[in-house]
Design a protein around this motif. Structure first.
Motif, PDB file in Angstrom:
ATOM      1  N   ILE A   1     -31.368   9.466  -9.201  1.00  0.00           N
ATOM      2  CA  ILE A   1     -30.835   9.784 -10.524  1.00  0.00           C
ATOM      3  C   ILE A   1     -30.319   8.509 -11.195  1.00  0.00           C
ATOM      4  CG2 ILE A   1     -29.009  11.026 -11.739  1.00  0.00           C
ATOM      5  CD1 ILE A   1     -29.385  13.279  -9.734  1.00  0.00           C
TER       6      ILE A   1
ATOM      7  N   VAL B   1     -31.638   6.912 -14.743  1.00  0.00           N
ATOM      8  CA  VAL B   1     -30.758   6.652 -15.887  1.00  0.00           C
ATOM      9  C   VAL B   1     -30.860   5.170 -16.290  1.00  0.00           C
ATOM     10  CG1 VAL B   1     -28.334   6.561 -16.619  1.00  0.00           C
ATOM     11  CG2 VAL B   1     -29.189   8.561 -15.394  1.00  0.00           C
TER      12      VAL B   1
ATOM     13  N   ALA C   1     -34.025   4.627 -18.135  1.00  0.00           N
ATOM     14  CA  ALA C   1     -33.967   5.219 -19.482  1.00  0.00           C
ATOM     15  C   ALA C   1     -33.193   4.302 -20.430  1.00  0.00           C
ATOM     16  CB  ALA C   1     -33.318   6.604 -19.414  1.00  0.00           C
ATOM     17  N   ILE C   2     -32.080   3.730 -19.955  1.00  0.00           N
ATOM     18  CA  ILE C   2     -31.285   2.804 -20.776  1.00  0.00           C
ATOM     19  C   ILE C   2     -32.092   1.534 -21.049  1.00  0.00           C
ATOM     20  CG2 ILE C   2     -29.229   1.342 -20.794  1.00  0.00           C
ATOM     21  CD1 ILE C   2     -27.804   3.589 -19.240  1.00  0.00           C
TER      22      ILE C   2
END
Length: 147
Positions: free
Chosen positions: A12, A16, A19-20
């Motif tokens: 996870i 994340v 994605a950033i």
């Protein structure tokens, strides 16, 4: 309930982070695209203005070259005229200079002869003769003082 394992938490976190990272890259690429569009427009505007300026500059250079050629032709003509005037002056001086001097001298001599010399020439004072190393006798000195 379902428990989350350490591997799932790590997955996870990596998702994340990716994605950033992708979001930051998308923003950077969008700004880069805007900058490239502005640069393209600026280059197009400069090209539109530079082409007529270069044409004008080329025309000015051609005109200046034409004027320089004219000035060069004028300068060579002036040099030729100067050398011709110098040669003419030398010829006139050698042709008429000597005879004119002779005529002027002759005219002066004629004027002196016709005008009379006594009026123009002042009376000369008596000449004294000095003999180095001799003494003039006293009688001669006294006689000279009376005159």
């Amino acid at each position: 309930m379902h428990t989350v394992s350490g591997g799932e938490v790590a997955g996870i976190l990596v998702a994340v982070f990716w994605a950033i990272l992708v979001s930051f890259l998308a923003v950077a690429l969008a700004r880069l695209a805007q900058t490239l569009k502005a640069t393209t427009k600026l280059v197009a505007d400069v090209t539109e203005q530079a082409v007529p300026l270069l044409a004008d500059a080329s025309s000015a250079v051609r005109s200046a070259q034409t004027q320089i050629d004219r000035v060069d032709a004028i300068a060579s003509d002036v040099q030729e005229v100067t050398s011709n005037a110098s040669a003419l002056s030398t010829t006139v001086a050698s042709t008429f200079g000597g005879p004119l001097v002779k005529v002027a001298a002759f005219g002066y001599g004629v004027r002196r002869a016709l005008g009379g010399r006594k009026d123009e020439v002042p009376a000369k004072s008596p000449r004294r003769t000095v003999i180095v190393g001799r003494t003039v006798p006293a009688t001669r000195r006294a006689k000279r003082k009376k005159d």
